[in-house]
Motif scaffolding. Structure first.
Motif, short mmCIF file in Angstrom:
data_model
loop_
_atom_site.label_atom_id
_atom_site.label_comp_id
_atom_site.label_asym_id
_atom_site.label_seq_id
_atom_site.Cartn_x
_atom_site.Cartn_y
_atom_site.Cartn_z
N LEU A 93 0.83 -1.21 0.00
CA LEU A 93 0.00 0.00 0.00
C LEU A 93 0.86 1.26 0.00
N MET A 94 1.94 1.21 0.76
CA MET A 94 2.83 2.38 0.82
C MET A 94 3.49 2.62 -0.54
N ARG B 21 1.09 5.39 -8.28
CA ARG B 21 -0.15 4.66 -8.53
C ARG B 21 0.01 3.51 -9.53
N ARG C 155 2.33 1.78 -3.43
CA ARG C 155 1.30 2.19 -4.37
C ARG C 155 0.86 3.63 -4.11
N ARG C 156 0.91 4.03 -2.83
CA ARG C 156 0.54 5.40 -2.47
C ARG C 156 1.52 6.38 -3.14
N GLN C 157 2.76 5.92 -3.27
CA GLN C 157 3.77 6.81 -3.85
C GLN C 157 3.72 6.86 -5.37
#
Ligand code: COA
Length: 176
Positions: free
Chosen positions: A110-111, A117, A113-115
């Motif tokens: 998730l981290m 997309r 992907r947060r950075q």
């Protein structure tokens, strides 16, 4: 049909690999049936102590994977997403062992992907045989004179014995 279908798919398989184990190799061998190329990435933190140097880790991985086409080895200090950006890849390959891995892996995916997309993390379930192995436990067993011969490639086994100054003969006396 989108142009994407014709492009080769590269996955980055990151880890500390201190050292690589048969569990990691199982993920790579299965991963290369899905992806065209896999870059095994020794992700290191210069401030964190490791048993093997980055060069030693890369060499052991290269030796162990010599026969497998489509697999290359690289190293990187810093954010994983930065490596992905420069390499042009957008897939991270990770192995999932027991349930205990889930939270950590979920957090990392998730981290990342947060950075960025575009990044996707693909998980392969670790082979049953490797569910409860880890580099740390393998090092501990060798350092105390136990045998891990079935858990790591031969070249890694040899390097571990050298590091801990254990002779192969003594080590082989232990049951696998
Ligand atoms: N079979 C057997 N063991 C396995 C395994 C498998 N399939 N997959 C992992 N392991 C073991 C490893 O041996 C290791 O054991 P240890 O902790 O006893 O040493 C442990 O599981 C974790 O290993 P690994 O897969 O190498 O992951 P890691 O936690 O060392 O790697 C990075 C994490 C390097 C991918 C992550 O920290 C990273 O991306 N770092 C770069 C900096 C960054 O971007 N940080 C932000 C991330 S959101």
């Amino acid at each position: 049909m989108t142009q994407d279908k014709f492009m080769s798919k590269t996955a980055i398989y990151p880890g500390t690999f201190d050292p690589i184990t048969n569990g990691h190799i199982d993920i790579i061998k299965r991963g290369i049936r899905i992806f065209d190329n896999i870059i095994v990435l020794v992700a290191y933190n210069p401030d964190k102590a490791a048993l093997f140097t980055v060069e030693e880790r890369m060499e052991m991985i290269q030796d162990a994977l010599r026969e497998i086409k489509g697999v290359t080895v690289d190293c990187h200090a810093g954010l994983l997403v930065d490596y992905l950006k420069t390499s042009g890849a957008n897939i991270i390959l990770r192995g999932m062992r027991a349930l205990s891995d889930f939270e950590y892996e979920f957090q990392m995916a998730l981290m990342n992907r947060r950075q960025t997309r575009e990044i996707e993390t693909v998980f392969l379930m670790s082979g049953f045989k490797w569910f409860y192995t880890s580099s740390r436990i393998i090092k501990e067993v060798v350092s105390l004179g136990g045998s891990v011969k079935a858990l790591v490639p031969d070249n890694v086994h040899q390097k571990l014995l050298e590091k801990y100054n254990v002779t192969a003969r003594n080590n082989n006396n232990h049951k696998r």
